[in-house]
Design an enzyme around this catalytic site. Structure first.
Site, PDB file in Angstrom:
ATOM      1  N   ASP A 177       0.819  -1.198   0.000  1.00 12.92           N
ATOM      2  CA  ASP A 177       0.000   0.000   0.000  1.00 12.92           C
ATOM      3  C   ASP A 177       0.866   1.266   0.000  1.00 12.92           C
ATOM      4  OD1 ASP A 177      -2.799   0.959   0.333  1.00 12.92           O
ATOM      5  OD2 ASP A 177      -1.993   1.840   2.170  1.00 12.92           O
ATOM      6  N   GLU A 196       1.887  -0.424  -4.841  1.00 16.44           N
ATOM      7  CA  GLU A 196       0.852   0.507  -5.289  1.00 16.44           C
ATOM      8  C   GLU A 196       1.484   1.890  -5.430  1.00 16.44           C
ATOM      9  OE1 GLU A 196      -3.216   2.790  -3.919  1.00 16.44           O
ATOM     10  OE2 GLU A 196      -1.629   2.357  -2.513  1.00 16.44           O
TER      11      GLU A 196
END
Ligand SMILES: *[C@@H]1O[C@H](CO)[C@@H](O)[C@H](O)[C@H]1NC(C)=O
Ligand SMILES: *[C@@H]1O[C@H](CO)[C@@H](O)[C@H](O)[C@H]1NC(C)=O
Ligand SMILES: *[C@@H]1O[C@H](CO)[C@@H](O)[C@H](O)[C@H]1NC(C)=O
Ligand SMILES: *[C@@H]1O[C@H](CO)[C@@H](O)[C@H](O)[C@H]1NC(C)=O
Length: 530
Positions: free
Chosen positions: A222, A246
């Protein structure tokens, strides 16, 4: 003899416990789940989940395990689940509860809302029994709090000095994006000091243990661009598994591409391709196919390895495709490109059910309300996985580079290995006279099969294939018929039962006209409802 046997057994045990590498992930296809929203235990009210309420709906690791057939039957070979670690669990925040798993607190513990350590191990074991991989989402950059002066005593990192001091992010200033806090003043996300050697060491020990303990095969990382890049290679090496970062972004390839490779991650989520697919295929939208051809060309040039990128159309942060575009052909055409160009296809749960929520939190619908129906979109992703899995198992398809055979304002035809994918953005309404003429490398008279309808298409003079949209803007996937032997796709239709008819001597193609394309008919009937 016994020694050999024992060493074989030990080798097999080691091997089964070995976490998966980038090379092993290249041929996978991933189904992304919000753990809380995928499946309910028996006996719970299936109408109680309202995404707008931003609270737990009851999905767990066990309910995922109990419902893996739905995913495996569609041909997926990996599952990506929400972060598994303990989250903030204090008074309800202005943005609700931590049902999504991204509000880290003490990562050294598991998230009790999703089950026990045994449940997570059982999910992992069941996936491996099915020859599938487990990808776990991890949040490293930050924890969560409801004040900018939190008490960290219940967090894994308890000491204030392990965090950067509060500052709101100044977007576009990379130092600020890495040091300041994500979130806002209502729900701040305290930012770990990922240059602090203690933080680096504790995160390393934690991830190594997490991966080993739960048999994790890959990580989705993330908010990766909010941590300085040099943190990642040692972190992923310590984890010993495939890492997909990400790095949020748009059409710009350069910025995102620098995060892939030895100085970054094995893989990143393919935001440029996603943005380009929206540009090209959303209806209404700019319908700019050039944006897509540019991104494909630029990606080939700039990314270290496009074959490892994560291709997607939806996720928990973005509006559902069906929220932008109700015409299902838009979704189907874009899906074909996600699966049949370079990259690892990812489907966000509910895409196959035409869920239509806008952004967070409405894009985290409860899947059970769909009754797990085998919709046209479900069947399409199954067919795409079946073709892709078959080619990967039996040919060097993965190593073949995608070529753009032709593009026009209303479509693009690509070829990867033996597969020609012809996609269009015209939507469901039939269009007389609209067609795409595709130069194929095949000899005239070669029989190809459109695997979406099982119709045969015969290559015309000079290798030309001609696709017409008199039945609406359906995708076509043309594969030389002989290459489909033993694929289980369209094998039941023997060429003899199919009549191909030349349209005219001047048109360089032969169309099959005896069977109407089932997908376009279904899609049309859906489209007329809106
Ligand atoms: C960028 O952000 C950092 C960290 O907040 C700050 O120290 C620096 O002054 C900012 N640079 C500019 C040009 O504003
Ligand atoms: C389409 O995309 C290309 C490439 O990104 C861009 O140069 C062009 O201006 C776009 N056209 C329209 C009409 O937006
Ligand atoms: C998009 O999502 C919003 C919020 O969930 C909803 O109000 C709207 O109707 C959706 N649009 C479509 C086309 O489904
Ligand atoms: C591909 O090979 C794997 C491993 O041998 C097997 O489990 C899977 O069923 C095969 N899939 C297809 C579509 O052939």
């Amino acid at each position: 003899m016994l020694a050999i046997l024992i060493s074989i057994i030990i080798f097999a045990l080691l091997n089964s416990a070995l976490a998966a590498s980038a090379e092993q992930w290249r041929g996978r296809s991933i189904y992304q789940i919000v753990t809380d929203r995928f499946a309910l235990p028996a006996g719970v009210d299936i109408n109680a989940c309202d995404p707008g309420k931003q609270t737990w709906c009851g999905g767990t690791w066990k309910t995922i395990r109990d419902n893996l057939d739905y995913i495996q039957d569609a041909g997926f070979t990996a599952v990506w689940i929400s972060p598994v670690n303990e989250n903030y669990d204090g008074p309800r925040s202005p943005y609700g509860d931590a049902y999504h798993g991204y509000w880290s607190a003490d990562v050294s513990k598991l998230n009790g809302h999703f089950g026990t350590a045994e449940d997570l191990k059982a999910l992992s074991a069941e996936l491996h029994r099915r020859n599938m991989y487990l990808m776990v989402d991890v949040v490293i950059n930050n924890v969560m709090a409801i004040t900018t002066t939190p008490d960290f005593s219940n967090y894994m990192f308890k000491d204030q000095s392990m965090y950067h001091q509060y500052c709101p992010i100044q977007w576009g200033n990379i130092t600020s994006e890495q040091r300041c806090w994500l979130g806002d003043e209502k729900v701040p996300l305290p930012d770990l000091d990922t240059r602090n050697p203690t933080v680096i060491e504790q995160y390393g020990k934690w991830i190594q243990n997490l991966v080993e303990e739960y048999g994790i095969d890959g990580l989705r990382i993330d908010a990766a661009q909010h941590v300085q890049m040099d943190f990642w290679p040692p972190f992923c090496a310590t984890a010993g598994v495939f890492c997909m970062g990400e790095v949020f972004g748009g059409l710009e390839v350069d910025e995102i591409a620098q995060y892939q490779g030895p100085l970054g991650f094995d893989s990143v989520l393919n935001f440029p391709m996603y943005s380009a697919l929206v540009e090209a295929f959303a209806i209404p939208g700019p319908q700019n196919i050039t944006a897509l051809t540019h991104v494909l060309a630029k990606s080939k040039e700039k990314f270290k390895d496009t074959g490892l990128l994560g291709n997607f159309l939806e996720n928990h942060d973005l509006p559902r495709w069906h929220n932008r575009t109700v015409d299902p052909q838009s979704l189907y055409n874009a899906m074909v490109l996600c699966f049949l160009t370079e990259g690892i296809p990812i489907v966000y749960y509910g895409q196959e059910q035409y869920f239509s929520g806008s952004g967070d939190p409405y894009n985290r619908e409860a899947l059970w309300t769909s009754a797990y129906e085998r919709t046209d979109a479900y069947n399409l992703m199954s067919t795409l996985n079946q073709l892709r899995n078959f080619l990967i198992n039996n040919t060097d398809w993965l190593l073949q580079e995608t070529e753009i055979l032709t593009s026009s304002p209303h479509g693009i035809a690509i070829k990867k290995g033996d597969v020609i994918s012809v996609t269009t953005n015209i939507g469901s309404p039939p269009q007389e006279g609209t067609h795409i003429a595709i130069p194929s490398p095949y000899e005239a008279s070669t029989a190809t099969t459109n695997i979406l309808t099982c119709q045969q298409w015969v290559v015309g003079a000079r290798g030309m294939l001609d696709v017409e949209y008199t039945k609406g803007g359906v995708p076509f996937i043309l594969v030389p018929t002989h290459s489909l032997k033993n694929s289980g796709l369209c094998e039941q239709i023997s060429p003899k039962t199919v009549t191909a008819r030349p349209i005219s001597a001047t048109q360089c193609s032969i169309h099959l006209v005896t069977i109407l394309p089932a997908i376009s008919l279904l899609a049309l009937s859906v489209a007329f409802l809106f």
